[in-house]
Design a protein around this motif. Sequence first.
Motif, mmCIF file in Angstrom:
data_model
loop_
_atom_site.group_PDB
_atom_site.id
_atom_site.type_symbol
_atom_site.label_atom_id
_atom_site.label_comp_id
_atom_site.label_asym_id
_atom_site.label_seq_id
_atom_site.Cartn_x
_atom_site.Cartn_y
_atom_site.Cartn_z
ATOM 1 N N HIS A 1 0.822 -1.102 0.046
ATOM 2 C CA HIS A 1 -0.269 0.242 -0.301
ATOM 3 C C HIS A 1 0.576 1.260 0.034
ATOM 4 O O HIS A 1 0.490 2.793 -0.873
ATOM 5 N N HIS B 1 -8.187 -1.085 -2.009
ATOM 6 C CA HIS B 1 -8.507 -1.959 -1.605
ATOM 7 C C HIS B 1 -9.524 -2.942 -3.043
ATOM 8 O O HIS B 1 -9.954 -3.673 -2.953
ATOM 9 N N GLU C 1 -9.843 -7.748 -3.997
ATOM 10 C CA GLU C 1 -11.053 -7.534 -4.052
ATOM 11 C C GLU C 1 -11.244 -9.363 -4.380
ATOM 12 O O GLU C 1 -9.911 -9.280 -4.717
#
Length: 193
Positions: free
Chosen positions: A51, A64, A68
């Motif tokens: 991230h 995000h 998934e």
Amino acid sequence: MASAVRAGHRLRRAAEGGELAALPAGLQAELEAALASQGALVPFSLLRRLHTALREAGYPLYLHELLEGCEIDLPEVLVPPRNPELVARLERIKAKLANEEYRRMTRNVTGQQMNGTLAEFGRQVRSVKAVVITIFNFIVTVVTAFACTYLGSQYVFAETAARVLSAVIVASVVGLAELYVMVQTLEGDLGKL
């Protein structure tokens, strides 16, 4: 507590398709090794570094979106075996409580069966006794109210007729109140049947 995620189709496609090619080589190799491991478990620490790297590089991919389809890997909770001494003690306590409950439920039960006519006679005697006590209580209450009012009214009225009339009125009110209470009590007792 969860410490990893099981990689989903989107994260695998991004790692294999070259979308994450601009990541540092060590981070990319670590991600590929995690995806190749059994169960494809990616630790949270690697996701945090991924991230940070995506944010610094200004990638159009967001974390995000990569996560998934991923599932959080919850480790199996190992339940320690129970101590046999504790289990035995708990069983003794349960048996003791069950015996106390049984004694409490059966404390007013006798082992002797009364004769049917004798039991019926006992119930009738108790019923008559309750009625006699109630009537006696009513009479005593009304007579006492009359006497108290008759004697107390001598300070207000000089004539005997006025004293008797006031005593009768007060005794009547007290008698009606007593009758009301008796009727309410009887209705409550009959309502329980």
